[in-house]
Design a protein around this motif. Structure first.
Motif, mmCIF file in Angstrom:
data_model
loop_
_atom_site.group_PDB
_atom_site.id
_atom_site.type_symbol
_atom_site.label_atom_id
_atom_site.label_comp_id
_atom_site.label_asym_id
_atom_site.label_seq_id
_atom_site.Cartn_x
_atom_site.Cartn_y
_atom_site.Cartn_z
ATOM 1 N N SER A 16 0.796 -1.290 0.008
ATOM 2 C CA SER A 16 0.285 0.082 0.295
ATOM 3 C C SER A 16 0.669 1.220 0.409
ATOM 4 O O SER A 16 0.747 1.955 -0.767
ATOM 5 C CB SER A 16 -0.526 0.121 0.863
ATOM 6 N N LEU A 17 1.610 1.004 1.379
ATOM 7 C CA LEU A 17 2.827 2.296 0.956
ATOM 8 C C LEU A 17 3.566 2.892 -0.628
ATOM 9 O O LEU A 17 3.423 3.905 -0.865
ATOM 10 C CB LEU A 17 4.191 1.983 1.880
ATOM 11 N N LYS A 20 1.108 4.264 -2.849
ATOM 12 C CA LYS A 20 0.477 5.778 -2.159
ATOM 13 C C LYS A 20 2.054 6.983 -2.359
ATOM 14 O O LYS A 20 1.600 8.163 -3.079
ATOM 15 C CB LYS A 20 0.496 6.230 -0.955
ATOM 16 N N ARG A 21 3.589 6.133 -2.522
ATOM 17 C CA ARG A 21 4.444 6.699 -3.082
ATOM 18 C C ARG A 21 4.144 7.406 -3.977
ATOM 19 O O ARG A 21 4.758 8.288 -5.037
ATOM 20 C CB ARG A 21 5.770 5.771 -3.247
ATOM 21 N N LEU A 23 1.638 7.706 -6.600
ATOM 22 C CA LEU A 23 0.470 7.924 -6.997
ATOM 23 C C LEU A 23 0.726 10.070 -5.915
ATOM 24 O O LEU A 23 0.231 10.430 -7.046
ATOM 25 C CB LEU A 23 -0.652 7.990 -5.771
ATOM 26 N N LEU A 24 1.524 9.916 -5.796
ATOM 27 C CA LEU A 24 2.333 11.192 -5.009
ATOM 28 C C LEU A 24 3.485 11.982 -5.943
ATOM 29 O O LEU A 24 3.885 12.963 -6.128
ATOM 30 C CB LEU A 24 3.139 11.152 -3.497
ATOM 31 N N PHE A 82 -7.155 -0.265 -2.907
ATOM 32 C CA PHE A 82 -7.555 1.234 -3.898
ATOM 33 C C PHE A 82 -8.301 1.495 -5.136
ATOM 34 O O PHE A 82 -8.042 2.325 -6.508
ATOM 35 C CB PHE A 82 -6.396 1.459 -4.804
ATOM 36 N N GLU A 263 7.740 8.505 6.214
ATOM 37 C CA GLU A 263 6.764 7.630 5.726
ATOM 38 C C GLU A 263 5.988 7.006 6.697
ATOM 39 O O GLU A 263 4.396 6.296 6.031
ATOM 40 C CB GLU A 263 7.685 6.423 5.398
ATOM 41 N N LEU A 266 2.629 8.894 6.141
ATOM 42 C CA LEU A 266 2.070 8.721 4.392
ATOM 43 C C LEU A 266 1.445 7.215 4.338
ATOM 44 O O LEU A 266 0.765 6.802 4.249
ATOM 45 C CB LEU A 266 2.849 7.892 3.153
ATOM 46 N N VAL A 271 -6.446 6.342 1.314
ATOM 47 C CA VAL A 271 -6.189 6.079 0.112
ATOM 48 C C VAL A 271 -6.527 7.571 -0.696
ATOM 49 O O VAL A 271 -6.136 8.300 -1.186
ATOM 50 C CB VAL A 271 -6.637 5.119 -0.800
ATOM 51 N N VAL A 274 -4.654 11.096 0.863
ATOM 52 C CA VAL A 274 -3.539 10.497 -0.635
ATOM 53 C C VAL A 274 -4.414 11.576 -1.701
ATOM 54 O O VAL A 274 -3.153 12.092 -2.494
ATOM 55 C CB VAL A 274 -2.689 9.437 -0.324
#
Length: 423
Positions: A16-17, A20-21, A23-24, A82, A263, A266, A271, A274
């Motif tokens: 998941s992390l 997210k990374r 998507l940023l 997601f 982290e 985050l 989600v 984010v």
């Protein structure tokens, strides 16, 4: 323009992390289908060996990446988590080729199912770099998860495949010789390391063909990509002695771009929160970053003097830093920081910003393009090159083959500083 990314697969589902990374950082995040694991279509193996493209037949696995137990269920779970991003078209699943093309034999032509890369180049470049003990070892280095698995799981991950075996007069690739804690699984671990190399090569090449950027969220894939870039730069530095054309092109490999983030914050963020951080300021920063790297790539093609190149590159970097200031203020709660410079040496992973920093983003982009980087980084061993003139010709031909606007983007986003600082 903000680029899209493909997350380089490993034996485990992306976390998941990691998503997210990505998507940023990118406009859209793409995952390879859970069943798209092989290096290239197996029906193309005979032409990869050098035979005429007259018969296409599935001869078995080429060099697939294994799956951890429960992989398919875990993959669906991450898609469910997601789903809000999926509904917005920000997370998607694709295949590198139509896998149904492997189900039947063909005579008179080899159906590749839309696979965009040259299997012959991939095979022989792989067989060269897979014989480099350092590269195979770094693909396994520090992987506590892998080395703690039960013997039978390791054996299942270590798929026997054609790319490892003897081909005509070329012998089979030998296992690594360095000491291992589990000597009885030396052959299996060697196969796994080589499969990781093949997967990284495939991801890099596929992204080049689609003007996308590869995302290396795991230490193993990031280490491999870093080593490919390092090998490529070493070859290009030597080629420059014989062909000044590469004098400044190779310097683009030394543009270091790092982003730091907390982290822990985050990881705890839902989600949908984010996605709310993909603001106007983020769009400006991401577009400015890619434009900065493209402009430096263009400068490298126009300026032959290294000092002039570095001066002009610094102008582009300064303009980008100013553009990124708003995003740094906006993401202050994540302790977000950006560092960009012309480094003295290739380094995918940047240095930490202090003990309190728990996340790192690094990028290395080359204006020479992914195809030329793969040729230089995988097809050649610098200690075995006798004549650099044909090497320069091959690199120029590769550069002309893929004129990907994204260039060669190597990303290892928000990796833990502890991992990034390992030698």
């Amino acid at each position: 323009m903000i680029y899209e990314t493909v997350i380089a697969p490993t034996e485990r589902v992306p976390t998941s992390l990691e998503l997210k990374r990505a998507l940023l950082t990118f406009d859209r995040v793409v995952l390879f289908d859970p069943d798209d694991r092989d290096f290239f279509p197996p029906q193309a193996f005979m032409i990869a060996m050098g035979m005429p493209p007259l018969l296409g037949i599935n001869t078995g696995p080429v060099k697939p990446l294994g799956k951890a137990p429960g992989y398919d269920d875990a993959f669906q779970q991450i898609l469910d988590e997601f789903s809000v991003a999926g509904r917005q078209g920000l997370v998607d699943v694709i295949s590198s080729y139509d896998r149904s093309s492997s189900n039947s034999a063909t005579i008179g032509a080899v159906q590749m199912g839309g696979y965009p890369l040259n299997p012959r180049f991939l095979l022989w470049a792989f067989r060269n770099i897979a014989r480099d003990e350092d590269v195979v070892s770094i693909a396994l280095e520090g992987d506590n998860w892998l080395f703690s698995l039960p013997k039978e799981v390791v054996q299942e991950l270590a798929v026997q495949s054609a790319a490892d075996g003897g081909i005509n007069a070329d012998p089979a690739i030998a296992p690594i010789q360095r000491p291992l804690n589990r000597e009885g699984l030396r052959e299996e671990y060697s196969r796994i390391g080589r499969a990781r190399i093949a997967s990284a090569m495939k991801t890099i090449g596929f992204c080049a063909s689609r003007s996308m950027v590869p995302f290396f969220g795991q230490a193993s894939t990031g280490n491999i990509a870093n080593r490919i870039a390092s090998r490529a730069t070493s070859v290009m530095d030597k080629v420059t002695e014989f062909d000044p054309f590469w004098a400044t092109r190779s310097q683009v490999m030394r543009i270091g771009h790092s982003e730091y983030i907390d982290e822990t914050v985050l990881a705890a963020m839902p989600v949908d929160q984010v996605l709310k951080m993909r603001t106007r300021a983020w769009g400006h920063q991401a577009a400015a970053r890619d434009e900065m790297l493209q402009s430096i790539a263009a400068i490298s093609a126009e300026i032959g003097d290294r000092a002039d190149f570095q001066e002009q590159a610094q102008v582009s970097i300064s303009a980008y830093r100013k553009e990124a200031e708003e995003l740094q203020r906006e993401r202050a709660n994540l302790r977000f920081q950006i560092k960009c410079e012309v480094a003295k040496a290739v380094a995918l992973s940047g240095s930490g910003g202090g003990a309190e920093m728990t996340g790192l983003v690094s990028q290395l982009q080359s204006g020479i393009g992914a195809a030329a980087t793969l040729v230089a980084g995988c097809l050649y061993a610098i200690d075995k090159i006798k004549d650099y003139r044909p090497v320069s010709q091959h690199l120029k031909a590769a550069e002309n083959e893929f004129r990907d606007k994204a260039g060669f983007g190597l990303h290892n986003f928000y990796e833990e500083v502890r991992q990034a600082n390992q030698g």
